[in-house]
Design an enzyme around this catalytic site. Structure first.
Site, PDB file in Angstrom:
ATOM      1  N   TYR A 157     -15.668  -5.469   6.076  1.00 13.79           N
ATOM      2  CA  TYR A 157     -14.533  -4.645   6.496  1.00 13.79           C
ATOM      3  C   TYR A 157     -14.209  -4.858   7.979  1.00 13.79           C
ATOM      4  CZ  TYR A 157     -11.650  -0.629   7.646  1.00 13.79           C
ATOM      5  OH  TYR A 157     -10.622   0.162   8.111  1.00 13.79           O
ATOM      6  N   LEU A 209      -2.982  -7.728  -4.467  1.00 16.68           N
ATOM      7  CA  LEU A 209      -2.944  -8.693  -3.372  1.00 16.68           C
ATOM      8  C   LEU A 209      -4.307  -9.299  -3.068  1.00 16.68           C
ATOM      9  CD1 LEU A 209      -0.508  -6.834  -0.948  1.00 16.68           C
ATOM     10  CD2 LEU A 209       0.023  -8.527  -2.715  1.00 16.68           C
ATOM     11  N   ASP A 212       2.211  -2.058  -4.497  1.00 15.59           N
ATOM     12  CA  ASP A 212       0.897  -1.438  -4.661  1.00 15.59           C
ATOM     13  C   ASP A 212       0.369  -1.755  -6.051  1.00 15.59           C
ATOM     14  OD1 ASP A 212      -1.425   0.256  -4.277  1.00 15.59           O
ATOM     15  OD2 ASP A 212      -0.224   1.411  -2.842  1.00 15.59           O
ATOM     16  N   GLY A 253      -4.965  -2.060   2.007  1.00 15.71           N
ATOM     17  CA  GLY A 253      -6.311  -2.481   2.363  1.00 15.71           C
ATOM     18  C   GLY A 253      -7.331  -1.586   1.708  1.00 15.71           C
ATOM     19  N   ALA A 263       1.713   3.370  -2.245  1.00 14.05           N
ATOM     20  CA  ALA A 263       1.465   4.468  -3.180  1.00 14.05           C
ATOM     21  C   ALA A 263       0.623   5.588  -2.589  1.00 14.05           C
ATOM     22  CB  ALA A 263       0.793   3.939  -4.448  1.00 14.05           C
ATOM     23  N   LYS A 315     -10.985  -7.087   9.608  1.00 15.82           N
ATOM     24  CA  LYS A 315      -9.992  -6.449  10.471  1.00 15.82           C
ATOM     25  C   LYS A 315      -9.919  -7.124  11.842  1.00 15.82           C
ATOM     26  CE  LYS A 315      -8.454  -3.198   7.697  1.00 15.82           C
ATOM     27  NZ  LYS A 315      -7.032  -3.177   7.252  1.00 15.82           N
ATOM     28  N   GLY A 333       0.815  -1.210   0.000  1.00 15.52           N
ATOM     29  CA  GLY A 333       0.000   0.000   0.000  1.00 15.52           C
ATOM     30  C   GLY A 333       0.845   1.254   0.000  1.00 15.52           C
ATOM     31  N   GLY A 385      -1.698   7.176   1.229  1.00 14.16           N
ATOM     32  CA  GLY A 385      -2.126   7.068   2.616  1.00 14.16           C
ATOM     33  C   GLY A 385      -1.050   6.654   3.599  1.00 14.16           C
ATOM     34  N   SER A 393      -7.810  -2.301  12.422  1.00 13.61           N
ATOM     35  CA  SER A 393      -8.657  -1.114  12.512  1.00 13.61           C
ATOM     36  C   SER A 393      -9.415  -1.140  13.819  1.00 13.61           C
ATOM     37  CB  SER A 393      -9.651  -1.064  11.346  1.00 13.61           C
ATOM     38  OG  SER A 393     -10.626  -0.051  11.538  1.00 13.61           O
TER      39      SER A 393
END
Length: 275
Positions: A164, A42, A32, A71, A10, A168, A8, A12, A114
């Protein structure tokens, strides 16, 4: 200096973590869907296998750490895709890269969970068990079925909220179960998780519709500090968990959520062991 993988990377939290690690002089292999050293999806077995091959080739087979940050959020239309990306993606990647972490002599891994796992009351217990049993096909079917049962208003605003939050939660449980196994703990590989709250990233703003300048006091969940988190706040703790000096912490879930979980579940932690 070490060699670290950040998925991830790329945008955030992943981008913030990659920037921080590179600034400290480390080599970062970013993964990414775009703008990364390893471009891979992924969300499926083929993409995960491709990512592992590329990472091992670029690293020479030895890694000092992995941060599984990639994610997607509850606004994604496909609940099945959410469980594949959020749970099976990081688990498969870390399982495959464990030997490379062992070769470094002090491997570190951190996973992004999360606080939705504990503050959103929509957990599907059957889906949790399917995820932890590594049954991806059945988990995808269950996630899709649970999604179809949601009220119309929820389907419009957060169509994959059950998948979601549940993915998590299962991911955090996988971390605690896995971290203490001999294959990880006795090989000197530390595995921990961070549970962010309302952090201003494209994933959060896209999932909640709060806009670029939201009001913390008007957010649906309590925000005791009165401010939202930034990607850099999570990147700081990712770096701490990846440091060689972090030698006596494994199986931990660190809430970095401005106090939201503590406000909503004040007495939930620690829970006493009963006879």
């Amino acid at each position: 200096m070490g060699t670290y993988v950040i998925t991830g990377s790329a945008s955030g939290m992943g981008a913030a973590a990659a920037t921080r690690m590179r600034a400290a002089g480390h080599r970062v292999i970013g993964v990414d869907l775009r703008d990364a050293d390893v471009v891979a999806d992924l969300g499926g077995a083929e993409g995960r296998a491709h990512a592992v091959r590329e990472i091992l080739a670029l690293s020479g087979g030895t890694l000092d750490g992995v941060a599984a940050v990639a994610g997607v959020g509850p606004s994604v239309r496909s609940a099945a895709a959410v469980v594949s990306i959020n749970y099976f993606g990081p688990v498969a990647l870390l399982d495959a890269l464990r030997p490379a972490l062992e070769r470094s002599g002090a491997g570190r891994a951190v996973v992004i969970s999360s606080n939705s796992a504990s503050t959103v009351p929509v957990i599907d217990d059957e889906l949790v068990e399917l995820l932890l049993a590594s049954d991806e096909e059945a988990a995808r079917e269950r996630a899709a079925a649970a999604q179809s049962a949601l009220p119309a208003a929820t389907l419009d605003s957060a169509p994959s909220i059950v998948a979601y939050a549940t993915s998590k939660l299962a991911l955090a449980r996988w971390v605690r179960r896995t971290a203490v196994t001999p294959q990880w703990a006795r090989r000197g590989i530390l595995l921990n998780s961070i549970a962010p709250g309302a952090v201003l990233t494209p994933l959060m703003t896209g999932s909640t519709g709060v806009g670029e300048a939201p009001d913390a006091d008007g957010f649906p969940t309590p925000m005791p500090l009165g401010v939202f988190g930034e990607a850099a706040d999570i990147a700081f703790w990712i770096e701490q968990f990846l440091r060689p000096e972090a030698r006596f912490t494994t199986g931990s879930i660190l809430y970095v959520d401005g106090g939201t979980d503590a406000a909503m579940r004040t007495d939930a932690q620690p829970s006493a062991m009963r006879r």
